[in-house]
Design a protein around this motif. Sequence first.
Motif, mmCIF file in Angstrom:
data_model
loop_
_atom_site.group_PDB
_atom_site.id
_atom_site.type_symbol
_atom_site.label_atom_id
_atom_site.label_comp_id
_atom_site.label_asym_id
_atom_site.label_seq_id
_atom_site.Cartn_x
_atom_site.Cartn_y
_atom_site.Cartn_z
ATOM 1 N N ALA A 25 -35.997 65.831 -26.506
ATOM 2 C CA ALA A 25 -36.085 66.420 -25.168
ATOM 3 C C ALA A 25 -36.535 65.493 -24.093
ATOM 4 C CB ALA A 25 -37.010 67.804 -25.197
ATOM 5 N N ALA A 26 -37.107 64.362 -24.777
ATOM 6 C CA ALA A 26 -37.700 63.361 -23.740
ATOM 7 C C ALA A 26 -36.709 62.342 -23.444
ATOM 8 C CB ALA A 26 -39.128 62.748 -24.111
ATOM 9 N N SER A 27 -35.587 62.425 -24.191
ATOM 10 C CA SER A 27 -34.667 61.405 -24.190
ATOM 11 C C SER A 27 -33.918 61.193 -22.775
ATOM 12 C CB SER A 27 -33.579 61.184 -25.150
ATOM 13 O OG SER A 27 -32.519 60.676 -24.929
ATOM 14 N N TRP A 28 -33.822 60.339 -22.044
ATOM 15 C CA TRP A 28 -32.982 60.177 -20.841
ATOM 16 C C TRP A 28 -31.672 60.491 -20.792
ATOM 17 C CZ3 TRP A 28 -29.027 57.527 -18.678
ATOM 18 C CH2 TRP A 28 -28.921 57.592 -17.396
ATOM 19 N N PHE A 29 -31.150 59.998 -21.916
ATOM 20 C CA PHE A 29 -29.839 60.145 -22.563
ATOM 21 C C PHE A 29 -29.298 61.569 -22.785
ATOM 22 C CE2 PHE A 29 -30.758 55.734 -23.564
ATOM 23 C CZ PHE A 29 -29.816 55.246 -22.755
ATOM 24 N N ARG A 30 -30.280 62.123 -23.019
ATOM 25 C CA ARG A 30 -29.961 63.744 -23.298
ATOM 26 C C ARG A 30 -29.942 64.532 -22.107
ATOM 27 N NH1 ARG A 30 -27.560 65.607 -28.124
ATOM 28 N NH2 ARG A 30 -28.359 64.529 -29.699
ATOM 29 N N ILE A 31 -31.046 64.164 -21.195
ATOM 30 C CA ILE A 31 -31.220 65.056 -19.858
ATOM 31 C C ILE A 31 -29.981 64.440 -19.096
ATOM 32 C CG2 ILE A 31 -32.458 64.826 -17.752
ATOM 33 C CD1 ILE A 31 -34.903 64.369 -19.626
ATOM 34 N N TYR A 32 -29.614 63.156 -19.178
ATOM 35 C CA TYR A 32 -28.292 62.708 -18.556
ATOM 36 C C TYR A 32 -27.105 63.697 -18.869
ATOM 37 C CZ TYR A 32 -24.540 59.939 -16.568
ATOM 38 O OH TYR A 32 -23.527 59.412 -16.059
ATOM 39 N N GLU A 33 -27.024 63.741 -20.348
ATOM 40 C CA GLU A 33 -25.829 64.488 -20.872
ATOM 41 C C GLU A 33 -25.908 65.985 -20.387
ATOM 42 O OE1 GLU A 33 -24.656 63.391 -25.441
ATOM 43 O OE2 GLU A 33 -26.408 64.604 -25.163
ATOM 44 N N MET A 34 -27.039 66.454 -20.266
ATOM 45 C CA MET A 34 -27.338 68.033 -19.841
ATOM 46 C C MET A 34 -26.491 68.142 -18.484
ATOM 47 S SD MET A 34 -30.623 70.560 -19.124
ATOM 48 C CE MET A 34 -31.105 69.191 -18.028
ATOM 49 N N HIS A 55 -27.283 70.580 -26.580
ATOM 50 C CA HIS A 55 -28.514 69.972 -27.073
ATOM 51 C C HIS A 55 -29.806 70.735 -26.088
ATOM 52 C CE1 HIS A 55 -31.140 67.886 -29.766
ATOM 53 N NE2 HIS A 55 -31.904 67.706 -28.606
ATOM 54 N N MET A 56 -29.720 70.111 -24.853
ATOM 55 C CA MET A 56 -30.823 70.413 -23.820
ATOM 56 C C MET A 56 -30.900 72.002 -23.535
ATOM 57 S SD MET A 56 -32.917 68.113 -23.790
ATOM 58 C CE MET A 56 -33.778 68.190 -21.955
ATOM 59 N N TYR A 57 -29.567 72.371 -23.205
ATOM 60 C CA TYR A 57 -29.731 73.865 -22.788
ATOM 61 C C TYR A 57 -30.067 74.753 -24.023
ATOM 62 C CZ TYR A 57 -26.784 72.412 -19.089
ATOM 63 O OH TYR A 57 -26.470 71.685 -17.963
ATOM 64 N N GLY A 58 -29.989 74.391 -25.214
ATOM 65 C CA GLY A 58 -30.391 75.133 -26.389
ATOM 66 C C GLY A 58 -32.020 74.807 -26.439
ATOM 67 N N ILE A 59 -32.483 73.851 -26.029
ATOM 68 C CA ILE A 59 -33.940 73.811 -26.260
ATOM 69 C C ILE A 59 -34.453 74.504 -25.023
ATOM 70 C CG2 ILE A 59 -35.628 72.188 -25.620
ATOM 71 C CD1 ILE A 59 -34.122 70.005 -27.423
#
Length: 137
Positions: free
Chosen positions: A22-31, A38-42
């Motif tokens: 959840a702290a990953s810049w790449f996951r946030i960018y993906e969102m 992933h992030m929408y689920g969290i």
Amino acid sequence: MRSIIYLCIGIFFGIVLFKSEAASWFRIYEMFQFGSFHMYGIIGSAVGLGIVVTQFIKRYKVKSFYGDNITILPKDKSFKRYMYGGIIFGLGWALAGACPGPMFVLLGAGYLPIFIVIISAILGTFLYGVLKAKLPH
């Protein structure tokens, strides 16, 4: 003793944020690119848990660690305030690649450029405190 409990809860929460990415810049960018759920689920599970806990506190009159009754007041129903605040928060989140919680997790994980974002967030909060009385309600 309570401070140690809070510290342990905070450390555990930080580890969960880091390990769940959840702290990953790449996951946030993906969102923000709508490339992954992933992030929408969290976020969705956090909102759902928040609703359940809030209802539990309201119905069973839960007390705080200090023994005081917890009172949850109704929020102001101003749509514009929440729309503008959400836009500013979302823009900052997209530009910085981190919302306030994971900023400290990223600093603890050794990502030192996030220190600039933390300083900016502190200055922004200070500026809001100075201007709060002048802002429309």
